[in-house]
Design a protein around this motif. Structure first.
Motif, short mmCIF file in Angstrom:
data_model
loop_
_atom_site.label_atom_id
_atom_site.label_comp_id
_atom_site.label_asym_id
_atom_site.label_seq_id
_atom_site.Cartn_x
_atom_site.Cartn_y
_atom_site.Cartn_z
N SER A 149 -2.43 0.78 -4.18
CA SER A 149 -1.43 -0.27 -4.28
C SER A 149 -0.94 -0.31 -5.72
O SER A 149 -1.66 0.03 -6.64
N ALA A 169 4.28 2.00 6.95
CA ALA A 169 4.97 1.95 5.66
C ALA A 169 5.13 0.51 5.19
O ALA A 169 5.33 -0.40 5.99
N GLU A 170 4.98 0.30 3.90
CA GLU A 170 5.18 -1.01 3.26
C GLU A 170 4.19 -2.07 3.74
O GLU A 170 4.46 -3.26 3.61
N LYS A 219 1.77 0.90 -8.73
CA LYS A 219 2.51 2.10 -9.09
C LYS A 219 1.71 3.33 -8.65
O LYS A 219 0.53 3.44 -8.94
N GLN A 220 2.37 4.24 -7.95
CA GLN A 220 1.67 5.42 -7.44
C GLN A 220 1.51 6.45 -8.57
O GLN A 220 2.49 6.96 -9.10
N THR A 233 0.81 -1.22 0.00
CA THR A 233 0.00 0.00 0.00
C THR A 233 0.85 1.27 0.00
O THR A 233 1.99 1.26 0.45
N TRP A 234 0.27 2.33 -0.50
CA TRP A 234 0.85 3.67 -0.45
C TRP A 234 -0.25 4.66 -0.12
O TRP A 234 -1.43 4.37 -0.23
N LYS A 289 -1.41 8.87 -0.59
CA LYS A 289 -1.26 10.25 -1.06
C LYS A 289 -1.99 11.11 -0.04
O LYS A 289 -3.22 11.11 0.01
N THR A 300 -7.21 1.52 -5.90
CA THR A 300 -7.15 2.78 -5.17
C THR A 300 -8.46 3.05 -4.44
O THR A 300 -9.52 2.59 -4.85
#
Length: 154
Positions: A80, A109-110, A82-83, A68-69, A71, A94
């Motif tokens: 998840s 993170a991660e 490519k951002q 996960t990431w 914004k 997303t």
């Protein structure tokens, strides 16, 4: 003999009733706003939980890693893969902020899921609003649960 029968209320009685109605409606308005904030917080927590469960299923089905990431911002977005530069509501991987009043306070993170069944990198997502805070927890076995930050063991 003259009998005077008056029907109706005096001005003072009407003013007292209007003042009572104003006080009662003000109290109910504040309660309604609090209920709305709580509903938005719980709804956001459930949407994040469902998104994480969908991400877990996708990782296990495709035998792929799904990390996960975030914004950040008023209209945050979790995702998840490519951002992208801008978040799209049309992507399966997303999740856009359903309510601008609810913000993400922290994300491990991660955090993510791996292709091997029942494996995940544990972590949590903490969200908050004026109504309180909720934590969505991912265990190392891929279980996802919601708890209130004020609860013991959360």
């Amino acid at each position: 003999m003259k009998i005077n029968q008056s029907a109706g209320f005096t001005l003072l009685e009407l003013l007292i009733v209007m003042a009572l109605i104003a006080v009662l409606s003000l109290g109910s308005w504040q309660g309604w706003q609090r209920w709305q904030q709580m509903r938005q917080l719980n709804d956001t927590a459930q949407q994040i939980q469902r998104w994480l469960l969908r991400l877990r299923s996708d990782a296990w089905w495709h035998n792929a890693d799904r990390v996960t990431w975030l914004k950040p911002g008023r209209r945050w977005c979790l995702g998840s893969g490519k951002q992208p530069d801008t978040c799209s509501p049309h992507s399966r991987l997303t999740l856009l902020a359903p309510w601008p009043e609810v913000s993400i306070l922290s994300v491990t993170a991660e955090m993510g899921f791996y292709g091997v069944k029942n494996t995940a990198r544990p972590g949590n997502v903490t969200i908050g609003s004026d109504a309180g805070e909720r934590r969505i927890i991912v265990s190392s076995r891929g279980r996802v649960r919601i708890c209130s930050v004020s609860e013991e063991g959360c």
